[in-house]
Scaffold this motif. Structure first.
Motif, PDB file in Angstrom:
ATOM      1  N   UNK A   5      -9.384   4.870   3.228  1.00  0.00           N
ATOM      2  CA  UNK A   5      -9.571   5.234   1.828  1.00  0.00           C
ATOM      3  C   UNK A   5      -8.228   5.364   1.105  1.00  0.00           C
ATOM      4  N   UNK A   6      -7.270   6.003   1.740  1.00  0.00           N
ATOM      5  CA  UNK A   6      -5.934   6.143   1.154  1.00  0.00           C
ATOM      6  C   UNK A   6      -5.267   4.780   1.005  1.00  0.00           C
ATOM      7  N   UNK A   7      -5.404   3.933   2.016  1.00  0.00           N
ATOM      8  CA  UNK A   7      -4.815   2.595   1.944  1.00  0.00           C
ATOM      9  C   UNK A   7      -5.453   1.788   0.814  1.00  0.00           C
ATOM     10  N   UNK A   8      -6.758   1.889   0.621  1.00  0.00           N
ATOM     11  CA  UNK A   8      -7.434   1.178  -0.457  1.00  0.00           C
ATOM     12  C   UNK A   8      -6.954   1.650  -1.815  1.00  0.00           C
ATOM     13  N   UNK A   9      -6.829   2.945  -1.995  1.00  0.00           N
ATOM     14  CA  UNK A   9      -6.369   3.490  -3.274  1.00  0.00           C
ATOM     15  C   UNK A   9      -4.939   3.037  -3.562  1.00  0.00           C
ATOM     16  N   UNK A  10      -4.083   3.062  -2.562  1.00  0.00           N
ATOM     17  CA  UNK A  10      -2.701   2.613  -2.746  1.00  0.00           C
ATOM     18  C   UNK A  10      -2.660   1.122  -3.069  1.00  0.00           C
ATOM     19  N   UNK A  11      -3.452   0.326  -2.365  1.00  0.00           N
ATOM     20  CA  UNK A  11      -3.489  -1.111  -2.619  1.00  0.00           C
ATOM     21  C   UNK A  11      -4.014  -1.408  -4.020  1.00  0.00           C
ATOM     22  N   UNK A  12      -5.059  -0.704  -4.445  1.00  0.00           N
ATOM     23  CA  UNK A  12      -5.619  -0.918  -5.780  1.00  0.00           C
ATOM     24  C   UNK A  12      -4.603  -0.531  -6.855  1.00  0.00           C
ATOM     25  N   UNK A  13      -3.913   0.577  -6.667  1.00  0.00           N
ATOM     26  CA  UNK A  13      -2.901   0.999  -7.637  1.00  0.00           C
ATOM     27  C   UNK A  13      -1.751  -0.002  -7.684  1.00  0.00           C
TER      28      UNK A  13
END
Length: 65
Positions: A5-13
């Protein structure tokens, strides 16, 4: 699981940041129904000789509009 979840949020940002800085046209407002947008002419039916003659006889100022 939380790492995904953290990796997805960082990638999306990061993706939004890169697209914004690169001049990408990002509009998060959804579908637009702007009636002032220019529309492409619908596919014209086969031209008739009468239509060709009428368009050839039109004055130049009317044709440029």
């Amino acid at each position: 699981m939380w790492k995904l979840l953290v990796a997805f949020v960082i990638f999306a940002a990061l993706a939004l940041f890169v697209l914004t800085k690169s001049g990408g046209n990002i509009d998060m407002g959804g579908e637009k129904h702007d009636v002032s947008a220019p529309h492409a002419e619908a596919s014209a039916p086969a031209a008739t000789p009468a239509a060709d003659a009428a368009s050839a006889a039109a004055p130049a100022s009317a044709a440029s509009n």
